[in-house]
Scaffold this motif. Sequence first.
Motif, PDB file in Angstrom:
ATOM      1  N   LEU A  29       0.956  -1.362   0.058  1.00 14.62           N
ATOM      2  CA  LEU A  29      -0.068   0.164  -0.094  1.00 14.62           C
ATOM      3  C   LEU A  29       0.906   1.111   0.006  1.00 14.62           C
ATOM      4  CD1 LEU A  29      -2.724   1.213   0.257  1.00 14.62           C
ATOM      5  CD2 LEU A  29      -2.615   1.086   2.498  1.00 14.62           C
ATOM      6  N   THR A  30       1.860   1.394   0.848  1.00 11.89           N
ATOM      7  CA  THR A  30       2.968   2.489   0.916  1.00 11.89           C
ATOM      8  C   THR A  30       3.502   2.648  -0.537  1.00 11.89           C
ATOM      9  OG1 THR A  30       3.554   1.918   3.158  1.00 11.89           O
ATOM     10  CG2 THR A  30       4.912   3.301   2.108  1.00 11.89           C
ATOM     11  N   TYR A  31       3.965   1.571  -1.179  1.00  9.33           N
ATOM     12  CA  TYR A  31       4.532   1.789  -2.542  1.00  9.33           C
ATOM     13  C   TYR A  31       3.467   2.046  -3.516  1.00  9.33           C
ATOM     14  CZ  TYR A  31       9.369   0.290  -1.246  1.00  9.33           C
ATOM     15  OH  TYR A  31      10.624  -0.080  -0.774  1.00  9.33           O
ATOM     16  N   CYS A  32       2.194   1.630  -3.474  1.00 11.15           N
ATOM     17  CA  CYS A  32       1.375   1.914  -4.440  1.00 11.15           C
ATOM     18  C   CYS A  32       0.938   3.505  -4.270  1.00 11.15           C
ATOM     19  CB  CYS A  32      -0.102   1.335  -3.963  1.00 11.15           C
ATOM     20  SG  CYS A  32      -1.376   1.523  -4.882  1.00 11.15           S
ATOM     21  N   ILE A  33       1.012   4.169  -3.084  1.00 15.09           N
ATOM     22  CA  ILE A  33       0.540   5.456  -2.908  1.00 15.09           C
ATOM     23  C   ILE A  33       1.795   6.244  -3.352  1.00 15.09           C
ATOM     24  CG2 ILE A  33       0.539   7.483  -1.096  1.00 15.09           C
ATOM     25  CD1 ILE A  33      -1.225   5.057   0.487  1.00 15.09           C
ATOM     26  N   ILE A  34       2.976   5.806  -3.251  1.00 20.48           N
ATOM     27  CA  ILE A  34       4.325   6.540  -3.312  1.00 20.48           C
ATOM     28  C   ILE A  34       4.204   6.666  -5.193  1.00 20.48           C
ATOM     29  CG2 ILE A  34       6.830   6.568  -3.770  1.00 20.48           C
ATOM     30  CD1 ILE A  34       6.587   5.430  -0.909  1.00 20.48           C
ATOM     31  N   PHE A  35       3.805   5.668  -5.771  1.00 20.26           N
ATOM     32  CA  PHE A  35       3.933   5.461  -7.242  1.00 20.26           C
ATOM     33  C   PHE A  35       2.898   6.439  -7.812  1.00 20.26           C
ATOM     34  CE2 PHE A  35       6.800   1.798  -6.572  1.00 20.26           C
ATOM     35  CZ  PHE A  35       7.939   2.270  -7.649  1.00 20.26           C
ATOM     36  N   LYS A  36       1.670   6.315  -7.230  1.00 22.25           N
ATOM     37  CA  LYS A  36       0.577   6.958  -7.958  1.00 22.25           C
ATOM     38  C   LYS A  36       0.918   8.503  -7.601  1.00 22.25           C
ATOM     39  CE  LYS A  36      -3.447   7.839  -9.670  1.00 22.25           C
ATOM     40  NZ  LYS A  36      -3.295   7.834 -11.107  1.00 22.25           N
ATOM     41  N   HIS A  64       7.348   7.688 -16.899  1.00 18.43           N
ATOM     42  CA  HIS A  64       5.705   7.537 -16.791  1.00 18.43           C
ATOM     43  C   HIS A  64       5.574   6.044 -16.849  1.00 18.43           C
ATOM     44  CE1 HIS A  64       1.610   7.106 -17.908  1.00 18.43           C
ATOM     45  NE2 HIS A  64       1.490   8.289 -17.381  1.00 18.43           N
ATOM     46  N   ILE A  65       6.132   5.130 -17.661  1.00 13.98           N
ATOM     47  CA  ILE A  65       6.060   3.849 -17.726  1.00 13.98           C
ATOM     48  C   ILE A  65       6.444   3.158 -16.204  1.00 13.98           C
ATOM     49  CG2 ILE A  65       6.990   1.815 -18.715  1.00 13.98           C
ATOM     50  CD1 ILE A  65       7.151   3.312 -21.439  1.00 13.98           C
ATOM     51  N   LEU A  66       7.612   3.541 -15.667  1.00 10.92           N
ATOM     52  CA  LEU A  66       7.982   3.071 -14.415  1.00 10.92           C
ATOM     53  C   LEU A  66       6.961   3.248 -13.415  1.00 10.92           C
ATOM     54  CD1 LEU A  66      11.769   3.936 -14.407  1.00 10.92           C
ATOM     55  CD2 LEU A  66      10.709   1.745 -14.534  1.00 10.92           C
ATOM     56  N   PHE A  67       6.617   4.534 -13.218  1.00 12.08           N
ATOM     57  CA  PHE A  67       5.700   5.035 -12.221  1.00 12.08           C
ATOM     58  C   PHE A  67       4.188   4.248 -12.423  1.00 12.08           C
ATOM     59  CE2 PHE A  67       8.080   9.017 -11.543  1.00 12.08           C
ATOM     60  CZ  PHE A  67       8.906   8.583 -10.441  1.00 12.08           C
ATOM     61  N   ASN A  68       4.068   4.232 -13.574  1.00 13.04           N
ATOM     62  CA  ASN A  68       2.723   3.207 -14.008  1.00 13.04           C
ATOM     63  C   ASN A  68       2.818   1.893 -13.608  1.00 13.04           C
ATOM     64  OD1 ASN A  68      -0.321   3.781 -14.830  1.00 13.04           O
ATOM     65  ND2 ASN A  68       0.350   2.913 -16.729  1.00 13.04           N
ATOM     66  N   TRP A  69       3.811   1.208 -14.034  1.00 15.35           N
ATOM     67  CA  TRP A  69       4.163  -0.016 -13.706  1.00 15.35           C
ATOM     68  C   TRP A  69       4.230  -0.268 -12.126  1.00 15.35           C
ATOM     69  CZ3 TRP A  69       9.196  -2.690 -15.825  1.00 15.35           C
ATOM     70  CH2 TRP A  69       9.045  -3.853 -15.647  1.00 15.35           C
ATOM     71  N   GLY A  70       4.830   0.613 -11.605  1.00 19.24           N
ATOM     72  CA  GLY A  70       4.945   0.351  -9.989  1.00 19.24           C
ATOM     73  C   GLY A  70       3.448   0.551  -9.326  1.00 19.24           C
ATOM     74  N   TRP A  71       2.927   1.407  -9.916  1.00 15.66           N
ATOM     75  CA  TRP A  71       1.394   1.643  -9.135  1.00 15.66           C
ATOM     76  C   TRP A  71       0.541   0.327  -9.574  1.00 15.66           C
ATOM     77  CZ3 TRP A  71      -2.921   3.317 -12.065  1.00 15.66           C
ATOM     78  CH2 TRP A  71      -4.343   3.326 -11.120  1.00 15.66           C
ATOM     79  N   ILE A  72       0.517  -0.006 -10.640  1.00 19.61           N
ATOM     80  CA  ILE A  72      -0.281  -1.055 -11.168  1.00 19.61           C
ATOM     81  C   ILE A  72       0.027  -2.320 -10.394  1.00 19.61           C
ATOM     82  CG2 ILE A  72      -1.098  -2.837 -12.946  1.00 19.61           C
ATOM     83  CD1 ILE A  72      -0.989  -0.117 -14.826  1.00 19.61           C
ATOM     84  N   MET A  73       1.544  -2.591 -10.338  1.00 21.87           N
ATOM     85  CA  MET A  73       1.947  -3.847  -9.811  1.00 21.87           C
ATOM     86  C   MET A  73       1.463  -3.876  -8.049  1.00 21.87           C
ATOM     87  SD  MET A  73       5.792  -5.113  -9.907  1.00 21.87           S
ATOM     88  CE  MET A  73       6.486  -3.722  -9.077  1.00 21.87           C
ATOM     89  N   PHE A  74       1.650  -2.745  -7.580  1.00 28.86           N
ATOM     90  CA  PHE A  74       1.559  -2.846  -6.092  1.00 28.86           C
ATOM     91  C   PHE A  74       0.024  -2.378  -5.679  1.00 28.86           C
ATOM     92  CE2 PHE A  74       6.173  -1.947  -5.950  1.00 28.86           C
ATOM     93  CZ  PHE A  74       6.290  -2.745  -4.906  1.00 28.86           C
ATOM     94  N   ILE A  79      -4.197  -5.387  -3.271  1.00 22.25           N
ATOM     95  CA  ILE A  79      -5.618  -6.242  -3.238  1.00 22.25           C
ATOM     96  C   ILE A  79      -5.629  -7.686  -2.977  1.00 22.25           C
ATOM     97  CG2 ILE A  79      -7.725  -7.043  -4.801  1.00 22.25           C
ATOM     98  CD1 ILE A  79      -6.959  -4.058  -6.312  1.00 22.25           C
ATOM     99  N   VAL A  80      -4.619  -8.258  -3.593  1.00 22.87           N
ATOM    100  CA  VAL A  80      -4.552  -9.919  -3.058  1.00 22.87           C
ATOM    101  C   VAL A  80      -3.994  -9.907  -1.778  1.00 22.87           C
ATOM    102  CG1 VAL A  80      -2.672 -11.618  -3.652  1.00 22.87           C
ATOM    103  CG2 VAL A  80      -3.820 -10.367  -5.613  1.00 22.87           C
ATOM    104  N   TYR A  81      -3.328  -9.097  -1.334  1.00 22.45           N
ATOM    105  CA  TYR A  81      -2.677  -9.232   0.348  1.00 22.45           C
ATOM    106  C   TYR A  81      -4.310  -9.143   1.172  1.00 22.45           C
ATOM    107  CZ  TYR A  81       2.162  -9.301  -1.068  1.00 22.45           C
ATOM    108  OH  TYR A  81       3.172  -9.506  -1.783  1.00 22.45           O
ATOM    109  N   SER A  82      -5.027  -7.848   0.642  1.00 19.91           N
ATOM    110  CA  SER A  82      -6.436  -7.814   1.379  1.00 19.91           C
ATOM    111  C   SER A  82      -7.051  -9.045   1.249  1.00 19.91           C
ATOM    112  CB  SER A  82      -6.740  -6.727   0.767  1.00 19.91           C
ATOM    113  OG  SER A  82      -6.269  -5.575   0.682  1.00 19.91           O
ATOM    114  N   ILE A  83      -7.228  -9.531   0.206  1.00 21.36           N
ATOM    115  CA  ILE A  83      -8.101 -11.006  -0.010  1.00 21.36           C
ATOM    116  C   ILE A  83      -7.354 -12.050   1.035  1.00 21.36           C
ATOM    117  CG2 ILE A  83      -8.761 -12.915  -1.171  1.00 21.36           C
ATOM    118  CD1 ILE A  83      -8.838 -10.615  -3.647  1.00 21.36           C
TER     119      ILE A  83
END
Length: 165
Positions: A29-36, A64-74, A79-83
């Motif tokens: 979640l932390t990395y997801c927020i940072i990348f977004k 842009h590709i890197l930040f988008n890749w990181g955001w989507i990946m995390f 979501i998977v970890y939440s499940i």
Amino acid sequence: FLYSLLTMDKEMLGRAMVPGLVLMWIFSLTYCIIFKNNLDDLDTLTEAGYVCVSENVNVNEKWHILFNWGWIMFLITTIVYSIGILAGLLGKPAIALMAYCVHCCFSCCQLAFIITMGVWRFNSWGSACSEVLVGQGDALKNIFISFCCFQCCLCFCNAFVQQGQ
């Protein structure tokens, strides 16, 4: 050890998986927020006309590709970890274990991401543009360093656990 896992109550086994999943969820979640946030900042800079081209490479597009890749990946792993956490709390160890399996596959994708990020940030055009796009260049550098530190800690923990077996 394996016998104790196989004979353990399913509900207890599911709950035993939760702490690790929570820890991974926090990191994701932390990395997801940072990348977004950095993706949005880079888009704002690009729209304002701050585009860095070095050696005929549009660095804004690469980053842009890197930040988008990181955001989507995390985002996916969050979501998977939440499940997995929910399944563990509900005593469904098979579903919680699925989250750990996704984590293993994610590690391969993350390694490719770390290598790509390092190359695109620290090569000649990435270094030149990090002086123009200072915030994004620093963010990529800091994320790269944190990934490397995290991987070293992970390797240390794995080695420590294996010594105990």
